[in-house]
Design a protein around this motif. Structure first.
Motif, mmCIF file in Angstrom:
data_model
loop_
_atom_site.group_PDB
_atom_site.id
_atom_site.type_symbol
_atom_site.label_atom_id
_atom_site.label_comp_id
_atom_site.label_asym_id
_atom_site.label_seq_id
_atom_site.Cartn_x
_atom_site.Cartn_y
_atom_site.Cartn_z
ATOM 1 N N MET A 103 69.234 57.133 44.650
ATOM 2 C CA MET A 103 67.625 57.389 44.664
ATOM 3 C C MET A 103 67.577 58.577 43.790
ATOM 4 S SD MET A 103 65.271 55.393 46.174
ATOM 5 C CE MET A 103 63.701 56.636 46.486
ATOM 6 N N PRO A 104 66.569 58.740 42.863
ATOM 7 C CA PRO A 104 66.592 59.715 42.030
ATOM 8 C C PRO A 104 66.041 61.158 42.937
ATOM 9 C CG PRO A 104 64.547 58.118 41.625
ATOM 10 C CD PRO A 104 65.635 57.595 42.550
ATOM 11 N N SER A 105 65.288 60.914 43.989
ATOM 12 C CA SER A 105 64.627 62.094 44.601
ATOM 13 C C SER A 105 65.091 61.826 46.314
ATOM 14 C CB SER A 105 63.237 62.129 44.285
ATOM 15 O OG SER A 105 62.917 63.329 45.314
ATOM 16 N N PRO A 106 65.181 62.740 47.007
ATOM 17 C CA PRO A 106 65.164 62.551 48.468
ATOM 18 C C PRO A 106 64.019 61.958 49.061
ATOM 19 C CG PRO A 106 65.492 64.637 48.111
ATOM 20 C CD PRO A 106 65.337 64.183 46.386
ATOM 21 N N MET A 107 62.888 62.596 48.454
ATOM 22 C CA MET A 107 61.416 62.448 49.012
ATOM 23 C C MET A 107 60.539 61.796 48.005
ATOM 24 S SD MET A 107 60.810 65.445 51.944
ATOM 25 C CE MET A 107 61.023 66.687 50.864
ATOM 26 N N PRO A 108 59.750 60.733 48.169
ATOM 27 C CA PRO A 108 59.739 60.106 49.333
ATOM 28 C C PRO A 108 60.740 59.028 49.383
ATOM 29 C CG PRO A 108 58.271 59.174 47.967
ATOM 30 C CD PRO A 108 58.745 60.251 47.466
ATOM 31 N N ASN A 109 61.301 58.662 50.953
ATOM 32 C CA ASN A 109 62.394 57.791 50.952
ATOM 33 C C ASN A 109 61.955 56.364 50.313
ATOM 34 O OD1 ASN A 109 61.248 55.774 52.859
ATOM 35 N ND2 ASN A 109 61.936 56.866 54.663
ATOM 36 N N GLY A 110 63.198 55.666 49.936
ATOM 37 C CA GLY A 110 62.886 54.229 49.154
ATOM 38 C C GLY A 110 62.378 53.293 50.213
ATOM 39 N N ALA A 111 62.821 53.341 51.285
ATOM 40 C CA ALA A 111 62.688 52.271 52.278
ATOM 41 C C ALA A 111 60.964 52.051 52.338
ATOM 42 C CB ALA A 111 63.436 52.219 53.506
ATOM 43 N N ALA A 112 60.356 53.234 52.814
ATOM 44 C CA ALA A 112 58.822 53.075 52.907
ATOM 45 C C ALA A 112 58.255 52.432 51.761
ATOM 46 C CB ALA A 112 58.413 54.494 53.127
#
Length: 330
Positions: A103-112
């Protein structure tokens, strides 16, 4: 589903389901980026010969994602395909587990974001166990379904490894690639996902890293090769034992698609000459967490495995993490 009070009308999954005897993979889906990159291009980037790549790791081509093919976009398409394969709607999904380390960034999470893309009302969380992430996610899904916590869990593995490797690094550039695959896990009258054999060797975690200072993967390839080809056979044997099967009872071995020589070594260690062994690495490269479900999907699409066949899934990689489990092919 129960709605909570408040301006956003938050929705939570219903509770009170009874535990069930087992869980099964009801559907598989895959997403492979459109762009195919052959060894000539990869070799030129890394300053090596094309045949050197094929000889050293077995890769002859791989897929690179476009700007539009993000981790979330690929995961959503793979998840949608798994739902279609199972002939169920997104309403059947209570939880989405996204296995990824890219993922390019930890937030927001990808699953959401996958939950939103699929249009389901589900819990969503990311899981990072690198190349064994799909196995970890599948073990979590199996436990959630059997406990009655969730009626349906979508496990998606999606990676854009090309964002994290330097094309000129001969140890990583020609090997890693992009893609996604998903499995929908539903209740079953009898187990079709058997107990996981998993673990980690954090003392060797420094063998595969992405330093914050560079943002590029560094891998001690030879040491990883020796570890994977010599230390992991007992994990496979434990997974078979927990499923009540001899390795010779298996129809197929689907290991992490890291290196063709490692795959061959693992297959030979089982002394099961009739075993079908996935070699998706030849055409897909190393897609980290996505490699095992992509390879499983490819074997089923080719007709080399059919519904009900016992198949051993085995992921291993950065951490160092590993997870193996026997499943019945959907």
């Amino acid at each position: 589903m129960n709605e909570l009070p408040g301006p956003h009308r938050a929705v939570v999954a219903a509770v009170g389901r009874s535990p069930v005897a087992g869980a099964r993979i009801a559907g598989l889906g895959a997403y492979r980026p459109a762009r195919v990159v052959g060894n000539d291009e990869a070799a030129a980037n890394a300053g090596v010969e094309a045949e050197w790549i094929a000889r050293r790791v077995g890769v002859r081509e791989r897929r690179y994602a476009s700007r539009a093919e993000s981790v979330v976009a690929m995961a959503t398409e793979a998840g949608r395909a798994a739902l279609a394969d199972a002939a169920v709607s997104a309403a059947a999904v209570d939880v989405v587990v996204l296995a990824t380390c890219s993922m390019p960034s930890p937030m927001p999470n990808g699953a959401a974001q996958v939950v939103a893309g699929l249009g389901c009302r589900a819990a969503g969380f990311d899981l990072n166990a690198a190349c064994s992430g799909f196995g970890h996610g599948l073990a979590v899904a199996d436990a959630l379904v059997r406990a009655g916590t969730a009626g349906g869990v979508l496990v998606v593995a999606s990676e854009r490894m090309t964002d994290w490797v330097a094309p000129g690094d001969r140890d990583t550039g020609p090997i890693f690639a992009d893609g996604a695959a998903a499995a929908l896990v539903l209740p079953s009258g009898e187990p079709a996902i058997f107990p996981v054999a998993w673990g980690s060797d954090g003392a060797q975690a420094a063998l595969i890293t992405i330093p914050a200072a560079t943002g590029r993967m560094e891998m001690a390839g030879r040491k990883v090769f020796r570890w994977a080809s010599s230390a992991l056979t007992p994990v496979i044997e434990a997974a078979c034992e927990r499923a009540g099967l001899d390795p010779r009872d298996l129809k197929a071995l689907v290991p992490h698609q890291a290196n063709l020589r490692i795959i061959d070594a693992l297959a030979q260690s089982l002394e099961a000459p009739e075993l079908v062994t996935a070699t998706d690495v030849i055409h897909a490269g190393n897609t980290c967490a996505a490699s095992v479900p992509l390879a499983l999907h490819a074997l089923r699409e080719s007709g080399e495995i059919v519904s009900g066949d016992p198949v051993l899934l085995f992921g291993f990689g950065a951490g160092l993490t590993y997870a193996a489990q026997v499943v019945r092919c959907p």
